[in-house]
Design a protein around this motif. Structure first.
Motif, PDB file in Angstrom:
ATOM      1  N   ASP A  69       0.827  -1.213   0.000  1.00  0.00           N
ATOM      2  CA  ASP A  69       0.000   0.000   0.000  1.00  0.00           C
ATOM      3  C   ASP A  69       0.863   1.265   0.000  1.00  0.00           C
ATOM      4  O   ASP A  69       0.486   2.275  -0.592  1.00  0.00           O
ATOM      5  N   ASP A  70       2.021   1.205   0.643  1.00  0.00           N
ATOM      6  CA  ASP A  70       2.919   2.361   0.655  1.00  0.00           C
ATOM      7  C   ASP A  70       3.460   2.631  -0.744  1.00  0.00           C
ATOM      8  O   ASP A  70       3.490   3.776  -1.200  1.00  0.00           O
ATOM      9  N   ALA A  73       0.754   4.139  -2.837  1.00  0.00           N
ATOM     10  CA  ALA A  73       0.517   5.549  -2.508  1.00  0.00           C
ATOM     11  C   ALA A  73       1.557   6.448  -3.168  1.00  0.00           C
ATOM     12  O   ALA A  73       1.222   7.524  -3.684  1.00  0.00           O
ATOM     13  N   ALA A  76       0.839   6.509  -6.931  1.00  0.00           N
ATOM     14  CA  ALA A  76      -0.375   7.294  -7.205  1.00  0.00           C
ATOM     15  C   ALA A  76      -0.067   8.782  -7.132  1.00  0.00           C
ATOM     16  O   ALA A  76      -0.563   9.577  -7.947  1.00  0.00           O
ATOM     17  N   TYR A  77       0.750   9.164  -6.169  1.00  0.00           N
ATOM     18  CA  TYR A  77       1.144  10.566  -6.025  1.00  0.00           C
ATOM     19  C   TYR A  77       1.970  11.017  -7.230  1.00  0.00           C
ATOM     20  O   TYR A  77       1.745  12.086  -7.789  1.00  0.00           O
ATOM     21  N   ALA A  80      -0.338  11.479 -10.105  1.00  0.00           N
ATOM     22  CA  ALA A  80      -1.145  12.687  -9.955  1.00  0.00           C
ATOM     23  C   ALA A  80      -0.321  13.944 -10.270  1.00  0.00           C
ATOM     24  O   ALA A  80      -0.818  14.867 -10.925  1.00  0.00           O
ATOM     25  N   VAL A  94      -2.869  18.633  -5.690  1.00  0.00           N
ATOM     26  CA  VAL A  94      -2.300  17.295  -5.517  1.00  0.00           C
ATOM     27  C   VAL A  94      -1.485  17.245  -4.230  1.00  0.00           C
ATOM     28  O   VAL A  94      -1.612  16.298  -3.438  1.00  0.00           O
ATOM     29  N   GLN A  97      -3.919  17.321  -1.267  1.00  0.00           N
ATOM     30  CA  GLN A  97      -4.740  16.132  -1.138  1.00  0.00           C
ATOM     31  C   GLN A  97      -3.930  14.872  -0.850  1.00  0.00           C
ATOM     32  O   GLN A  97      -4.319  14.059  -0.027  1.00  0.00           O
ATOM     33  N   ASP A  98      -2.816  14.691  -1.541  1.00  0.00           N
ATOM     34  CA  ASP A  98      -2.088  13.420  -1.464  1.00  0.00           C
ATOM     35  C   ASP A  98      -0.675  13.514  -0.904  1.00  0.00           C
ATOM     36  O   ASP A  98      -0.056  12.486  -0.642  1.00  0.00           O
ATOM     37  N   GLY A  99      -0.161  14.720  -0.748  1.00  0.00           N
ATOM     38  CA  GLY A  99       1.225  14.889  -0.323  1.00  0.00           C
ATOM     39  C   GLY A  99       1.553  14.262   1.012  1.00  0.00           C
ATOM     40  O   GLY A  99       2.585  13.600   1.162  1.00  0.00           O
ATOM     41  N   LYS A 101       0.035  11.774   2.615  1.00  0.00           N
ATOM     42  CA  LYS A 101      -0.023  10.309   2.547  1.00  0.00           C
ATOM     43  C   LYS A 101       1.204   9.760   1.830  1.00  0.00           C
ATOM     44  O   LYS A 101       1.804   8.784   2.272  1.00  0.00           O
ATOM     45  N   ALA A 102       1.579  10.392   0.730  1.00  0.00           N
ATOM     46  CA  ALA A 102       2.741   9.924  -0.023  1.00  0.00           C
ATOM     47  C   ALA A 102       4.027  10.098   0.781  1.00  0.00           C
ATOM     48  O   ALA A 102       4.907   9.243   0.752  1.00  0.00           O
TER      49      ALA A 102
END
Length: 124
Positions: A69-70, A73, A76-77, A80, A94, A97-99, A101-102
């Motif tokens: 999952d890491d 992530a 996906a980042y 994006a 981006v 929203q996702d920074g 988590k990434a």
């Protein structure tokens, strides 16, 4: 932004020290090869970024289940950020929203690389 992206992808090659051992020695061996291949490279180069992503995907395929999952992530980042092109507003969205988590995923991958595989990933 692109430099941070390259750093995240390289860091994608990271994980928690509390994560169980590597899935066999294959993952750790691939991490070592990955780190050696990209040490000292110019991460602002488009060619290096493309090679980095391709190599990271190969490493991720052998990652233990705890890291899957890491890796997803981080990729996906990366996707994006690429999808945002050079649009500053899209890039900010981006990052917002996702920074986080990434970034956390990257830290997890790096910590596992160092703690379990004894590999220091390239500083991008």
């Amino acid at each position: 932004m692109r430099r941070r992206l390259a750093a995240l992808v390289a860091a994608v090659t990271v994980s928690l020290g509390s994560v169980t051992a590597c899935s066999g020695d294959d993952y750790c061996a691939r991490l070592k090869d990955y780190a050696a291949e990209f040490e000292g490279k110019d991460f602002t180069s488009s060619a290096v970024k493309a090679d980095l992503r391709q190599a990271a995907e190969k490493v991720a395929k052998s990652a233990p289940a705890e890291l899957q999952d890491d890796w997803k992530a981080v990729f996906a980042y990366d996707d994006a950020l690429r999808g945002a092109g050079g649009d500053s507003a899209k890039l900010r969205d981006v990052l917002k929203q996702d920074g986080g988590k990434a970034s956390a995923a990257s830290r997890t991958i790096e910590e596992q690389a160092e703690g379990t595989c004894h590999v220091k990933l390239p500083n991008t």
